[in-house]
Design an enzyme around this catalytic site. Sequence first.
Site, PDB file in Angstrom:
ATOM      1  N   GLY A 218      -5.391   0.281  -5.053  1.00  0.00           N
ATOM      2  CA  GLY A 218      -6.143  -0.786  -5.704  1.00  0.00           C
ATOM      3  C   GLY A 218      -6.130  -0.658  -7.217  1.00  0.00           C
TER       4      GLY A 218
ATOM      5  N   ILE B  69      -3.906   0.852  -9.104  1.00  0.00           N
ATOM      6  CA  ILE B  69      -2.579   0.577  -9.640  1.00  0.00           C
ATOM      7  C   ILE B  69      -2.265  -0.920  -9.531  1.00  0.00           C
ATOM      8  CG2 ILE B  69      -0.108   0.999  -9.311  1.00  0.00           C
ATOM      9  CD1 ILE B  69      -0.812   3.891  -8.677  1.00  0.00           C
TER      10      ILE B  69
ATOM     11  N   HIS C 119       0.836  -1.209   0.000  1.00  0.00           N
ATOM     12  CA  HIS C 119       0.000   0.000   0.000  1.00  0.00           C
ATOM     13  C   HIS C 119       0.874   1.265   0.000  1.00  0.00           C
ATOM     14  CE1 HIS C 119      -4.306  -0.638   0.150  1.00  0.00           C
ATOM     15  NE2 HIS C 119      -4.468   0.621   0.541  1.00  0.00           N
TER      16      HIS C 119
END
Length: 385
Positions: free
Chosen positions: A216, A218, A209
């Site tokens: 999400g 990417i 993250h």
Amino acid sequence: MLKKYIWQYSAWPSLQWDEQTLASLITQCRKKQHFLLGAVSVLGFDLRLQAQGIILEKEVVETSAIEGEQLDPEGVRSSVANKLGLATAGSRPADRKTDATVEVLLDAAKHFNTPLSQERLKGWHAALFPDGYSGFHRIVTGDWRQQEMEIVSGPEGRQQVHYKAPPPEAVSEEISSFLHWLNNQTSSPSAMDGLIRAGLAHYRFVAIHPFDDGNGRIARALTDMALAQDENSAIRFYSLSNRIMQDRDAYYGVLERCSNGSGDVTPWLEWFLQSFQLAVISSQKLINRVLVKAGFWQEFAGTELNSRQKKVVNTLLDAGKGNFEGYLAARKYRSLAKTTKATASRDLENLIKKGIIKRLEGGGRSSKYDLTWERFEPGHVMEER
């Protein structure tokens, strides 16, 4: 006892999965994938381009919708048409964010053989947030996050923490490790299966993250890139995001389950492979619609239609046989064509005369119509034996 997340275990970033559990799923996925790609390969250039455009439209709309962002479908259609050179543009132009989302997905697939770098990831992120805001909140764009990242739900003050990502000072090193793994893994027969690799790439990126927002989207773009590498093709003919959107709660649920474990990602890979298979099946249906639409315009190539008639006919074709809710009636024609009652009646009678639509029996006080599908449906559609 404090909750321990997957990246806090000493084995990270090594992940484990049960190959025996996944073996039959991989076989099923490969069968569906090979059938779809084989069927698409015999289509003409124009039909393949149309199919690519439809799939890309769905991917763009749904990858944003998963994160709660609603893009204008007409703007998406315009952007996709412009990027692919299609004639069927939407009724409204695309905004900057829509154009950027299309460009990121196309870049991921088109340049699948170019190693993924930190700079490219940051470029994708900056493109997705052109004004530097996510909603009403200013975020760091085009660079790694500078704050702690928690995935939470619930009202303020009573929020439940589902996952806590690695600290910001660890992100650069985590991404370097991830990219080294991704760029040095191949999908050759002697290496990791390409579908497993795509699923792991998605999972590892989401676990890190690295950005303030857009992780999400990417992750799904680089998953498309990994699948393009697996197929050695820059053109995507199925949409994983469309499938994920239909089962979004399960998607987040299985990610959370694995991220709170010690490294066994078998449940995630099971879900990923099942979703891949369903995405391919859904794509077969979409491509069949492309074939049917092409059959219509070939059958009626010499038939003159006004712009209102073309719009309504294309709406019926896009919906597919039996999928236009409630069938076509004069009132729906007026609404779709934005015309008067008298003009709608003339247009419908003209379409009947030309053999394009037929009046259905049992319509009651209001006549119902449908396309004469039997005249232009191809003799064969994509059906797996």
